[in-house]
Design a protein around this motif. Structure first.
Motif: not given
Length: 58
Positions: A44-58, A34-41
């Motif tokens: 904020y670009a939250v990426s995911r690959e397999g079991d890892t998600c990441w974002l770039q700080g601002r 839910h948080t990744e979806r909210m941030l994308n909305g």
């Protein structure tokens, strides 16, 4: 994270928005996204690959 927790993952991602550089969170098992979806909305670009998600700080 040693144990799967959507709440801890959310905390780390939200803190990562204010950190310098990239914040990565690796999960031992899938949790809610839910948080990744909210941030994308919010643009904020939250990426995911397999079991890892990441974002770039601002």
């Amino acid at each position: 994270m040693p144990m799967a927790s959507a709440q801890v993952k959310s905390c780390l991602l939200l803190a990562g928005l204010y950190a310098e550089g990239e914040t990565r969170v690796r999960e031992p098992a899938p949790t809610r996204d839910h948080t990744e979806r909210m941030l994308n909305g919010f643009g904020y670009a939250v990426s995911r690959e397999g079991d890892t998600c990441w974002l770039q700080g601002r």
